[in-house]
Design an enzyme around this catalytic site. Structure first.
Site, PDB file in Angstrom:
ATOM      1  N   SER A 142       2.512 -14.746  12.506  1.00 51.70           N
ATOM      2  CA  SER A 142       1.648 -14.494  13.654  1.00 51.70           C
ATOM      3  C   SER A 142       1.108 -13.075  13.605  1.00 51.70           C
ATOM      4  CB  SER A 142       2.429 -14.687  14.959  1.00 51.70           C
ATOM      5  OG  SER A 142       1.694 -14.230  16.082  1.00 51.70           O
ATOM      6  N   TYR A 156       9.428 -13.555  20.625  1.00 49.22           N
ATOM      7  CA  TYR A 156       8.490 -14.215  19.716  1.00 49.22           C
ATOM      8  C   TYR A 156       8.004 -13.244  18.642  1.00 49.22           C
ATOM      9  CZ  TYR A 156       4.367 -16.769  18.099  1.00 49.22           C
ATOM     10  OH  TYR A 156       3.428 -17.405  17.311  1.00 49.22           O
TER      11      TYR A 156
END
Length: 250
Positions: A142, A156
């Site tokens: 990501s 995350y």
């Protein structure tokens, strides 16, 4: 460029995984698709077989947090298709909560799924590729891996930074083995997981995001920010912006 005919995609029942499966199918690739939600997975497989009768689509139920099952499913896919040319490690979640709010359970699940379970998938894929003496490993990380982030994204971002480092080490370990390793860092792509972020000018549609990811995967770079615009320029901003302004990214 080597033609990667047999492609395994994890987390393929929805979101980016489903989108990438559609894109690969349109390119005439055989697919090995796995996810926890088998009903949606089987519906997708049936749709793709009808739309593209020249390809094979095989499915398995898989919770990537069952690490032994990951190895078993990958080996079963390999046997069923006669080999695996590419594995896309995509399965992940974004259930994190602000630190200190009593939801370590959510943060732990996010980190275990996005880091430990992803590492298990990489391990299983690399073992197969070592035996085959070749293959392409593509791991979806990501943009958030660039630095620590506040609010619901702390766990995350940490999990993605961890798996990005693991991918770097894996690439070094497999150097000269005939195995190509790609790390993908997508920005905001509209999926079930990112839907709660609301509307933002930075959000890319699911279809465009999946198309950009597959196009990038096919090129097999070491690392790529997807889509390139605006996420490549934003890497500079993300690295330099003072921490107090990082809330705008989450």
């Amino acid at each position: 460029m080597v033609l990667r005919k047999n492609i395994l995609v994890t987390g393929a029942s929805s979101g980016l995984g489903e989108g990438m499966a559609r894109q690969f199918a349109a390119r005439g690739r055989n697919l090995a698709l796995c996810a926890r939600r088998t009903e949606r997975l089987d519906e997708l497989a049936a749709e793709l077989r009808t739309a593209y009768p020249g390809i094979r689509v095989v499915t398995r139920a898989l919770d990537v947090n069952d690490h032994d099952r990951v190895v078993t499913v990958f080996d079963e896919f390999r046997a069923e298709l006669g080999g695996l040319d590419r594995v896309v490690v995509n399965a992940g979640i974004g259930k994190g909560q602000p630190v200190g709010k009593g939801r370590f359970d959510a943060n732990r699940q996010t980190m275990e799924t996005n880091f430990v379970a992803a590492a298990a998938q990489i391990e299983a894929a690399a073992a197969i590729f070592r035996e085959q003496r070749g293959g392409h490993l593509a791991v979806v990380s990501s943009f958030s891996a660039l630095r620590g982030l506040p609010k619901n994204v702390t766990a995350y971002a940490a999990s993605k930074a961890g798996i990005s480092s693991f991918v770097d080490g894996t690439r070094l370990e497999l150097r000269g083995s005939g195995i190509t390793v790609t790390e993908l860092r997508p920005g905001y792509v509209r999926t079930e997981m990112t839907g709660r972020a609301g509307n933002t000018l930075l959000m890319t549609s699911a279809e465009k995001g999946a198309h950009a990811l597959v196009k990038t995967i096919e090129a097999e770079p070491k690392r790529a920010y997807v889509p390139a615009w605006p996420w490549v320029p934003l890497t500079v901003v993300m690295r330099l912006i003072p921490g107090r302004f990082l809330r705008m990214f989450v």
